[in-house]
Write an enzyme that holds these catalytic residues in place. Structure first.
Site, short mmCIF file in Angstrom:
data_model
loop_
_atom_site.label_atom_id
_atom_site.label_comp_id
_atom_site.label_asym_id
_atom_site.label_seq_id
_atom_site.Cartn_x
_atom_site.Cartn_y
_atom_site.Cartn_z
N GLU A 34 0.60 -1.67 -0.18
CA GLU A 34 0.07 -0.24 -0.26
C GLU A 34 0.83 1.04 -0.15
O GLU A 34 1.82 1.32 1.09
CB GLU A 34 -0.73 -0.39 1.11
CG GLU A 34 -1.60 1.41 1.14
CD GLU A 34 -1.92 1.91 0.38
OE1 GLU A 34 -2.98 0.40 0.03
OE2 GLU A 34 -2.60 2.89 0.45
N ARG A 285 -26.89 9.19 -11.63
CA ARG A 285 -25.49 10.27 -11.43
C ARG A 285 -25.19 11.02 -12.48
O ARG A 285 -24.66 12.21 -11.33
CB ARG A 285 -24.39 9.34 -10.98
CG ARG A 285 -24.59 8.72 -9.33
CD ARG A 285 -23.86 7.87 -8.70
NE ARG A 285 -23.17 7.16 -7.40
CZ ARG A 285 -23.02 6.53 -7.02
NH1 ARG A 285 -22.37 6.40 -7.11
NH2 ARG A 285 -23.91 6.16 -5.66
N HIS A 395 -15.57 8.66 -9.72
CA HIS A 395 -15.19 7.08 -10.65
C HIS A 395 -14.37 7.26 -11.29
O HIS A 395 -15.82 8.01 -12.32
CB HIS A 395 -16.03 6.09 -10.13
CG HIS A 395 -16.81 5.16 -10.02
ND1 HIS A 395 -15.71 4.15 -8.96
CD2 HIS A 395 -16.41 3.77 -10.69
CE1 HIS A 395 -15.81 2.84 -9.45
NE2 HIS A 395 -16.36 2.78 -10.69
P1 ADP Z 1 -10.87 -1.19 -4.49
O1 ADP Z 1 -12.43 0.01 -4.66
O2 ADP Z 1 -10.23 -1.34 -6.20
O3 ADP Z 1 -11.08 -1.49 -4.03
P2 ADP Z 1 -9.34 1.41 -3.12
O4 ADP Z 1 -9.49 3.30 -3.63
O5 ADP Z 1 -10.68 1.55 -2.38
O6 ADP Z 1 -10.21 0.80 -4.82
O7 ADP Z 1 -8.16 1.42 -3.03
C1 ADP Z 1 -6.83 0.97 -4.28
C2 ADP Z 1 -5.73 1.24 -3.24
O8 ADP Z 1 -4.39 1.21 -3.61
C3 ADP Z 1 -5.77 2.81 -2.37
O9 ADP Z 1 -5.87 2.26 -0.87
C4 ADP Z 1 -4.23 3.26 -3.31
O10 ADP Z 1 -3.74 4.21 -1.93
C5 ADP Z 1 -4.24 1.91 -3.37
N1 ADP Z 1 -2.70 2.29 -3.98
C6 ADP Z 1 -2.68 3.07 -5.63
N2 ADP Z 1 -1.69 2.84 -6.52
C7 ADP Z 1 -0.92 2.28 -5.57
C8 ADP Z 1 0.67 1.42 -6.03
N3 ADP Z 1 1.15 2.75 -6.58
N4 ADP Z 1 0.95 1.04 -4.95
C9 ADP Z 1 0.95 0.73 -3.72
N5 ADP Z 1 -0.63 1.13 -3.59
C10 ADP Z 1 -1.76 1.44 -4.87
#
Ligand code: ADP
Length: 457
Positions: A34, A285, A395
């Site tokens: 993350e 929306r 979104h």
């Molecule tokens: P989904 O609803 O598809 O699960 P979210 O927005 O809830 O998506 O979660 C996506 C997560 O991925 C977020 O916590 C974001 O910070 C993380 N993220 C995005 N890009 C990267 C990256 N390059 N490396 C690690 N984590 C990432």
């Protein structure tokens, strides 16, 4: 430095946790990466309502007739039939099983006697987690991941996919906060669950020039499309990238989604500066957002009373947001319509006429002007609440092309071996417009499939 696992999952929202937990339960060693200092992504800050046909709350409330087929039809129609019917069918067929998994295995508490009917849905079918936000879901996911001893690497950004000579994805390159680079190798596969690109203005403009910096966004700063870019670099096909959704009712100062305004699903009305209604409040929306932008100032006011809140209970669930809006002078509570209208300088005479009509339509059970599909509720009794709001980017419907196993496909339809994706970074489900409550269903269903597939189910 280099570390090795069976499975590497990138991104700790609902899709990432679902994938990591399933893969671990299939006996694999798993790490969850993350980039932010905390887990949860947009799943955490969303309302996290989850559309599930034939769910247990529908049974309890005596709501009959819903089915995966009807939800699939609503979903396809709501996205102008741009979504892939096969993939939508997978989502709606597996929705109930996914919700039961959340309830029974992950121990998510859902409210037992209340459902939301978001715009575009034929039934009240959205389960509501305790507290009306994703905090409940992510809290329970974290607990489960802890129990299963899944390591979570925070402050670590995946930057590239690693491939072997045959093109199979075998790991990721990442950098941590100290700018050190680390390779996380994955024997069985990498699952990308990095979410959408709503907070990457350049990327928004690249695919849809209208979605420029004039829009704020509801999403976390981590939503920059990283997974889409990384996969595209190794030949993944993209689809539907121009489809970017705005959420109609957001904080006009910060862009943050207004969950307090979920009273809209139970009868709150939208009016303009002139005191007139201008759209059906349960429309899609995109339709509502576009209608708001055409009004004076490009904003709307949402009006409700305690009778409506008694149904939706959002004031209790979102007290913090209410206090914040009061401070920002973006909401007013008043005993009379005159007083409430005066606060925002809304045309009182027209507002009163509008409300009288709404009361009549509520009595008649028919909204003669906008055909409100949920049925209007009488606004005879104060106190009244009026909240000022505007649309904000919410979104991104487009993204990677995946198949029913969540394998990532190239432009020509062939599979990129070792690479899986689930959640908002995929582009095949929601078409031109995602219906409310469908994101959680999407990310849990396909996140689980990704974990099961890479887990060798
Ligand atoms: P989904 O609803 O598809 O699960 P979210 O927005 O809830 O998506 O979660 C996506 C997560 O991925 C977020 O916590 C974001 O910070 C993380 N993220 C995005 N890009 C990267 C990256 N390059 N490396 C690690 N984590 C990432």
């Amino acid at each position: 430095a280099e570390q090795s696992y069976d499975v590497v999952v990138v991104g700790s929202g609902g899709a990432g946790f679902s994938a990591a937990i399933e893969a671990k339960e299939a006996g694999k060693s798993v790490i969850l990466i993350e980039k932010m200092p905390a887990v949860g992504g947009n799943t955490l800050i969303s309302g996290a309502e989850m559309n599930v046909p034939n769910n247990w709350v529908q049974k309890k409330l005596g709501i009959k007739g819903d089915s995966p087929e009807i939800m699939a039809a609503d979903t396809l129609k709501g996205g102008d039939n741009v979504g892939d019917p096969e993939m939508v069918k997978v989502m709606t067929d597996k929705a109930l099983e996914a919700a039961e998994w959340l309830r029974d295995d992950i121990k998510v508490s859902f409210i037992e006697d209340q459902l939301f009917q978001f715009g575009g849905h034929s039934y009240k079918r959205a389960l509501i987690p305790e507290g009306h936000t994703g905090a409940e879901v992510i809290k329970k996911f974290r607990k489960k991941a802890e129990e299963l001893k899944i390591p979570i690497k925070l402050n670590t950004t995946a930057t590239d996919l690693i491939q072997d000579k045959e093109g199979k994805v075998t790991g990721i390159k990442a950098t941590n906060r100290e700018d050190q680079s680390i390779s996380y190798m994955a024997k069985d596969g990498v699952v990308l669950t990095t979410g959408g690109f709503g907070s990457n203005v350049e990327m928004r403009k690249k695919y849809n020039s209208k979605m420029d910096e004039s829009y704020m966004s509801t999403v976390t700063e981590g939503s920059t499309g990283d997974g889409i870019v990384m996969a595209e670099k190794i030949g993944a096909g993209l689809t539907n990238m121009e489809s970017i959704q705005t959420y109609p009712v957001c904080n006009i100062e910060t862009g943050v989604i207004s969950l307090l305004a979920d009273t809209r699903f139970d009868g709150a009305i939208l009016i303009n500066q002139e005191g007139l209604r201008f759209v059906e409040e349960l429309e899609r929306r995109d339709v509502i957002s576009n209608a708001i932008l055409k009004q004076t100032g490009g904003y709307t006011y949402q009006l409700w009373n305690d009778d409506i809140n008694d149904i939706s209970k959002t004031m209790e669930a979102h007290e913090g947001e209410y206090d914040e809006l009061v401070k920002q002078k973006l909401i007013v509570k008043a005993d009379t319509l005159e007083e409430a209208a005066d606060f925002f300088d809304i045309d009182v005479k027209q507002l009163k006429a509008t409300v009288e009509k709404v009361n009549q339509y509520a009595k008649d059970g028919e909204d003669k002007e906008f055909n409100h599909r949920g049925g209007l509720v009488s606004l005879e009794k104060g106190p009244y609440y009026i909240e000022k709001a505007a649309p904000s980017v919410h979104h991104t419907m487009g993204g990677l092309i995946i198949n029913e196993k969540t394998e990532v496909l190239k432009e020509d339809g062939t599979v990129i071996s070792g690479l899986y994706a689930a959640g908002e970074l995929t582009g095949v489900i929601h078409g031109s417009n995602r219906l409310g409550g469908n994101a959680i269903t999407d990310i849990i269903v396909f996140g689980r499939i990704a974990g099961q597939e890479v887990g060798g189910k």
